[in-house]
Every structure is written in C-alpha cells, then in structure tokens.
Design a protein around this motif. Structure first.
Motif, PDB file in Angstrom:
ATOM      1  N   ASP A  19       0.815  -1.223   0.000  1.00  0.00           N
ATOM      2  CA  ASP A  19       0.000   0.000   0.000  1.00  0.00           C
ATOM      3  C   ASP A  19       0.846   1.270   0.000  1.00  0.00           C
ATOM      4  OD1 ASP A  19       0.987  -0.211   2.534  1.00  0.00           O
ATOM      5  OD2 ASP A  19      -0.948  -0.114   3.567  1.00  0.00           O
ATOM      6  N   THR A  20       2.164   1.137  -0.100  1.00  0.00           N
ATOM      7  CA  THR A  20       3.022   2.334  -0.163  1.00  0.00           C
ATOM      8  C   THR A  20       2.678   3.139  -1.417  1.00  0.00           C
ATOM      9  OG1 THR A  20       4.774   0.969   0.746  1.00  0.00           O
ATOM     10  CG2 THR A  20       5.427   3.121  -0.098  1.00  0.00           C
ATOM     11  N   PRO A  21       2.498   4.441  -1.272  1.00  0.00           N
ATOM     12  CA  PRO A  21       2.240   5.226  -2.488  1.00  0.00           C
ATOM     13  C   PRO A  21       3.410   5.129  -3.463  1.00  0.00           C
ATOM     14  CG  PRO A  21       1.675   6.489  -0.533  1.00  0.00           C
ATOM     15  CD  PRO A  21       2.366   5.241  -0.053  1.00  0.00           C
ATOM     16  N   GLY A  40      -0.812  15.130  -0.978  1.00  0.00           N
ATOM     17  CA  GLY A  40      -1.022  13.735  -0.575  1.00  0.00           C
ATOM     18  C   GLY A  40      -2.464  13.295  -0.682  1.00  0.00           C
ATOM     19  N   LEU A  41      -3.312  14.114  -1.291  1.00  0.00           N
ATOM     20  CA  LEU A  41      -4.744  13.819  -1.366  1.00  0.00           C
ATOM     21  C   LEU A  41      -5.278  13.867  -2.801  1.00  0.00           C
ATOM     22  CD1 LEU A  41      -5.848  16.146   1.598  1.00  0.00           C
ATOM     23  CD2 LEU A  41      -5.554  13.667   1.696  1.00  0.00           C
ATOM     24  N   LEU A  60      -1.507   8.825  -4.732  1.00  0.00           N
ATOM     25  CA  LEU A  60      -2.686   8.013  -4.416  1.00  0.00           C
ATOM     26  C   LEU A  60      -2.675   6.695  -5.175  1.00  0.00           C
ATOM     27  CD1 LEU A  60      -5.660  10.562  -4.328  1.00  0.00           C
ATOM     28  CD2 LEU A  60      -4.367   9.598  -2.435  1.00  0.00           C
ATOM     29  N   LEU A  61      -1.516   6.326  -5.717  1.00  0.00           N
ATOM     30  CA  LEU A  61      -1.449   5.053  -6.421  1.00  0.00           C
ATOM     31  C   LEU A  61      -0.593   4.082  -5.601  1.00  0.00           C
ATOM     32  CD1 LEU A  61      -2.323   3.604  -9.014  1.00  0.00           C
ATOM     33  CD2 LEU A  61      -0.090   4.172  -9.967  1.00  0.00           C
ATOM     34  N   PRO A  62      -1.237   3.079  -4.977  1.00  0.00           N
ATOM     35  CA  PRO A  62      -0.454   2.109  -4.204  1.00  0.00           C
ATOM     36  C   PRO A  62       0.526   1.401  -5.143  1.00  0.00           C
ATOM     37  CG  PRO A  62      -2.830   1.790  -3.889  1.00  0.00           C
ATOM     38  CD  PRO A  62      -2.665   2.758  -5.005  1.00  0.00           C
TER      39      PRO A  62
ATOM     40  N   SER B 317      -5.474  -3.427   0.628  1.00  0.00           N
ATOM     41  CA  SER B 317      -4.191  -2.782   0.408  1.00  0.00           C
ATOM     42  C   SER B 317      -4.333  -1.604  -0.563  1.00  0.00           C
ATOM     43  CB  SER B 317      -3.215  -3.856  -0.075  1.00  0.00           C
ATOM     44  OG  SER B 317      -2.278  -3.334  -0.920  1.00  0.00           O
ATOM     45  N   LEU B 318      -5.153  -1.782  -1.596  1.00  0.00           N
ATOM     46  CA  LEU B 318      -5.387  -0.669  -2.534  1.00  0.00           C
ATOM     47  C   LEU B 318      -6.078   0.486  -1.824  1.00  0.00           C
ATOM     48  CD1 LEU B 318      -6.583  -2.735  -5.630  1.00  0.00           C
ATOM     49  CD2 LEU B 318      -4.487  -1.375  -5.492  1.00  0.00           C
ATOM     50  N   ALA B 320      -5.896   1.233   1.331  1.00  0.00           N
ATOM     51  CA  ALA B 320      -4.949   1.890   2.237  1.00  0.00           C
ATOM     52  C   ALA B 320      -4.093   2.902   1.482  1.00  0.00           C
ATOM     53  CB  ALA B 320      -4.070   0.844   2.918  1.00  0.00           C
ATOM     54  N   GLY B 321      -3.700   2.547   0.255  1.00  0.00           N
ATOM     55  CA  GLY B 321      -2.845   3.463  -0.496  1.00  0.00           C
ATOM     56  C   GLY B 321      -3.603   4.540  -1.240  1.00  0.00           C
ATOM     57  N   ALA B 322      -4.810   4.238  -1.703  1.00  0.00           N
ATOM     58  CA  ALA B 322      -5.503   5.171  -2.589  1.00  0.00           C
ATOM     59  C   ALA B 322      -6.607   5.972  -1.897  1.00  0.00           C
ATOM     60  CB  ALA B 322      -6.086   4.413  -3.782  1.00  0.00           C
ATOM     61  N   ALA B 325      -6.265   8.087   3.036  1.00  0.00           N
ATOM     62  CA  ALA B 325      -5.824   9.421   3.462  1.00  0.00           C
ATOM     63  C   ALA B 325      -7.025  10.338   3.691  1.00  0.00           C
ATOM     64  CB  ALA B 325      -4.886  10.020   2.420  1.00  0.00           C
TER      65      ALA B 325
END
Lengths: 156, 421
Positions: A19-21, A40-41, A60-62, B317-318, B320-322, B325
């Motif tokens: 899930d890291t951007p 970041g949004l 916003l893209l994992p 997981s998607l 959480a990243g997308a 926030a």
C-alpha cells in the motif's frame, strides 16, 4: 514484500509494503525526485506521473497497483544536458517560478500530447485543469504546452 | 425478392403514416407582449427548481440556448433552444402554445415532442406556474442557435412515432393546483410536476416510459443510479426536512452523500430556487422517505475492517494506499462535514454503479466554484483494481448483501461515462 515496477522502460525490484504510495517508492527507493509530494490527497497534481500513458496522481497510487504497468516520470523525458521537447518548451517559456509543480505539469501535458499531438486551446485548458500552481505561472505553462505542440505560443 | 420489396413498401407506408401523426394544429405566433416583473422572478425560481438548464444549456454554452446531448437507450437527443429567438427558439410560441408543449408534448407547429422532454410530469403543472415560467423564458435574451439534429435509432427517429408512445404510456391526469397554505401539498406537487424528480428517480420500462406503479423507486440515468426517494431509501440515517433543504442548497449532507453525476448539475440550479418551494419539497420528501424510527439516535457506524481485509486482501491494500488518506475514520475530511463511508448512501444501494462511477470519475466542483472534490481514479486504476476496492469498502462499511460481477460492472460504468458529461 518484493514488488517489480517498470519505470521509464526499466524494471526495478523494490522492497515495499503493497500500500506504499508509488510516489514514495519513486523518490525514496529509486531516487527519482522529479515528482513532488504536495497535498497527498490528489488535489494539487505535483506528484503527477504517467501510468500506461495516462496522467495519474502517484501519491494516491499504491505501488502494488503499479505492478505490470508502464510508469513514466519526468526523468524519462530527457536529461539536463539533453532535455525532451516539452521540457525544452517549459525552459524556453520560463514556465517555472518556484518549480514545485512543474514536473507534475509536464507529465500531465505529456499525457495530452501523446494522445493528441495537436490539441485545441480548450482541450489544453480542460486537460491541465487538475494541476495547481501556487506561484501563478499558468499563462507561461500554457504557452509552453502550445509551443511543444507546434501551435502559436500566444492563445488565439 | 418480391417479399422484401413489399416489406420495404410497408415500412415506407408506416413511416409516411407516422410522419403525418402530428400532435395537434399549428398555433399562431403571439402578438408583442409584456410581463409582470414579479411573475418573471417567480418563473426564474421555477426554472431553477426544474433545472431547465440541465438539458437546455451546454457545458460552455449560453443559458437556455439548447444543444446539450441527452443519451437515451434509443440514441442521442439534443435539447432545444428555449430562448425567445423567433427562428430557432420559442419566439413564436404563444402562451397557449407553451402550455400545450409543457402539458401535451406538442410543438407550436403541431409536431410531436420527444418524451426526453418530461411532459409526463409537466402535465400536472398549474396555470400560474406555467405562465410564470413562460414569462421568465420569453424575457431571456434571444439566441439564434439550432441544436444538432437528433441521432436516434429507427423507428424512434420518426417523430410521429411518438404518437404511438403517447397512446401506450402518456395518460396524465388533470393539472394540480395545491392549496397555497398546505406546505406538504405544494411539495408533493413540485416533486411530481416541475421538479420532475421521477424522470431519474423512477424506474423506466423498455420503451423509456416511467413505471408509474413504482413512483420514485429508484432509476438509472446516464450510467448512474438515482436512489429511491420513498420508503425504499437506502439511507442509514433518515432524512429530515432541514437536512434535505440544506442538501438542495449545497449538494452535501454529512450523513448521506455529496451530489454526484447528473445530480450535481441539478443541485447547482436547485440551490437557486425559491426558499419556500425548496422547503415544501423537503417537507414532502422527508415524509415519504423512511421516517425516523421513534426514540432511536444515530445508528452505530458499521466498520468491519478485519473481516473485510480477510475477504478482500488486495482491496484492503489498494484502499490503504488510494483512499485511506481521506476516507479512513478520523481523517481530516470528516471533520469538515464530509460523510464518513459507512453513512455514504452509494454503499447501501443494491446496485454498485454509483460507487464505481464516483471512484472512476471522482467529484468535480463546478468550474470556478467551490464544492466537494474527489480525484478521479479512471486513469490510474484498472477495472479489476476498482472492483477490489469497491468490494472491500462495501464489505467493510455496509451490512448489505455483497455486490457481484464487479469487474464487469466497472467496465460497463467506464463505457457509460463516455460521451456523457
């Protein structure tokens, strides 16, 4: 976990949580510092890169969602010694003031020109609309995009 | 060969007959006329309440000059110019001709109007309201502009065929004049007539007519689902008149949703309607939607994070990243009055398309204006990834039955978005 992403034509194997951007991976793991962290949004566009040819917010893209897709960053367009056409146009028009938004602006504009090399003024403006510039150099940015597209630099 | 020839002849004859199916006689143009200022102003409020601009104005066009495409299952209709231009607009419409167009779907020259123009609702509008609307429209600046020709599939492309459609489905009752002292009655009247809420929120049959036995049961429009505005409402927190009225004004409610898709344009106009009329509609709709259960406070927010992550690890997981926030419980956005996902109406709808459309397209405030914003994910996420996220958020934040065939639904939602704005 190990994730393989394709950036600017080369495969990179990185160790990151899924899930890291993508933005963090580009900057922290691959030292590609063109794309910036702004909000970041997904509201400012400073982090814009191309994913499979389309402009996307890398904040916003994992990274897991970027596997198997073609990522292109501003570093993929040219170098300081040998800038790409669009980068050169931004330089000629002195489109950057503080410069924070510019990598994102260039990548969004590149996505437009890849799909439509001769856009209309309305198409350029609508396409660039999501990206913000806090210094207010929008008119110069628009001139740079027109220049790269081979259009009259001043709006018709 | 002979057979094909006679079928062709028959079709040609049918087309000829249908094209002769006028809706009534040609009505003469009006003499020069003047209008009362108060009446024009009342008409302005009603034009906003009915969102005439929603169809009769293009994205960057002059107000009421027409030309906006309306996608229908039978092709594309282009809205007409309703400015008072004598050649291309309503300039030659007398008041009587305008009343006939509104209530019967017949042009001043006697030709049929397509039911994309919701005369099945306007038939109920009362004389005073139609007159006010007429006064407003006839005092706009005349704009000479002809809309593009409609692109409809046969036989819908034959205007006279509307006569058959009307014979089957158009049997309106008499116009309604509600008691001005009865707020609820005025609200019911506006919802049914000029507000034409049912044009989107009532299901349609295979020929595009509203299923009048299921009023406001929820319908489909331009790739979106317009949720039920009656006891079937999927809202977790019951609507109150105050909340509805605020939603009409701002397009946002912290316990339900932000107006999206076709409704965001509706709200932009609705917000400028008269306060009394908006209040009346809110009073009526809050009453017919699921009423607040007595003695019960706000429901507990559903949040089954662990179970949802087990069922949809990729989606978790998607998300959480997308998404997290902004949408994770406690994120700053909720402190600013945005609805938390467990209250978001789309997650409680039986059909996933509103959730999918919002993920794909995001929310865009009006050009140059303020409003709720969400980035679009259409270009950064694949169909499968959007489907994973939708499955995860529904499992996590809603107790409704899980949506099925989500990946196919995403592909369909993408297509429905193309060409429509």
């Amino acid at each position: 976990m190990t994730i393989v992403i394709n950036v600017n034509g080369a495969d990179h194997s990185v160790d990151a949580a899924p899930d890291t951007p993508l933005l963090y991976v580009l900057r922290d793991d691959l030292a590609l510092n063109g794309a910036k962290f702004g909000c970041g949004l997904g509201q400012c566009g400073a982090c814009t890169v191309q994913v499979d040819g389309q402009a996307a917010y890398s904040c916003l893209l994992p990274v897991a969602a970027a596997q198997g897709r073609r990522i292109r960053t501003v570093e993929g367009l040219g170098t300081v010694e040998n800038p790409g056409l669009l980068q050169k146009a931004f330089e000629t028009e002195q489109a950057a003031q503080c410069g924070y938004c510019i990598a994102g602006m260039i990548m969004r504009a590149q996505a437009l020109l890849d799909a439509n090399p001769r856009p209309t003024e309305a198409q350029i403006r609508a396409h660039m609309q999501p990206n913000l510039c806090r210094c207010g150099t929008h008119m110069r940015i628009l001139r740079a995009v027109r220049r790269a597209a081979g259009l009259p630099v001043e709006a018709a | 060969m002979h057979r094909a020839g006679s079928i062709r002849a028959l079709v040609a004859l049918l087309a000829l007959t249908l094209s002769a199916c006028a809706g009534g006689p040609r009505l003469p143009a009006p003499p020069p006329q003047t209008f009362d200022r108060a009446e024009i102003e009342r008409g302005a409020g009603l034009a906003r309440l009915g969102d005439c601009q929603g169809c009769h104005t293009t994205e960057d066009g002059v107000a009421y000059a027409g030309g906006r495409p309306l996608q229908t299952p039978f092709g594309t209709l282009y809205a007409t110019n309703i400015t008072p231009d004598p050649k291309t607009g309503l300039g030659r419409y007398s008041r009587d001709a305008f009343v006939r167009a509104m209530r019967r779907g017949v042009r001043a020259d006697g030709a049929q109007l397509y039911p994309g123009f919701p005369y099945d609702h306007f038939a109920y509008a009362d004389d005073a309201d139609i007159s006010a609307l007429y006064a407003f429209l006839m005092t706009r600046r005349p704009i000479q502009q002809t809309p593009p020709p409609n692109r409809l599939i046969p036989p819908a492309n034959i205007r006279g065929a509307v006569a058959i459609w009307k014979a089957l489905f158009f049997h309106p009752g008499p116009p309604v004049t509600p008691d001005p002292a009865d707020e609820r009655a005025r609200g019911a009247y506006l919802v049914e007539s000029l507000g034409h809420c049912g044009a989107c929120h009532t299901p349609h049959n295979f020929l595009g007519a509203e299923q009048t036995k299921k009023p406001l049961d929820g319908g489909y429009q331009e790739g979106w689902y317009a949720p039920p505005l009656n006891a079937l409402s999927p809202a977790s927190v019951p609507w109150t008149p105050e909340r509805l009225e605020r939603y009409f004004r701002t397009g946002l409610d912290r316990d339900h949703a932000a107006a999206a898709g076709p409704m965001s344009a509706v709200v932009r106009e609705l917000s400028k309607a008269s306060e009394a009329d908006l209040h009346a509609m809110a009073v009526y709709l809050a009453e017919v939607m699921r009423p607040a259960p007595a003695g019960q406070g706000r429901p507990a927010l559903v949040d089954r994070a662990e179970a949802a992550a087990r069922a949809h690890p990729q989606g978790a997981s998607l998300y959480a990243g997308a998404c997290a926030a902004c949408h994770e419980p406690g994120a700053q956005m909720m402190a600013e009055g945005r609805p938390p996902l467990p209250l978001g109406t789309p997650l409680h709808e039986a059909d996933p398309r509103d959730t999918l459309q919002i993920i794909l397209k995001g929310l865009t405030p009006p050009l140059g204006g303020a409003g709720p914003y969400m980035p679009a994910f259409a270009s950064s996420l694949t169909d499968g990834q959007v489907a994973e996220i939708a499955a995860y958020v529904q499992a996590r934040y809603s107790d409704r039955p899980a949506w099925s065939n989500l990946t196919a639904a995403v592909a369909k939602a993408r297509q429905a978005g193309e060409g429509a704005s």
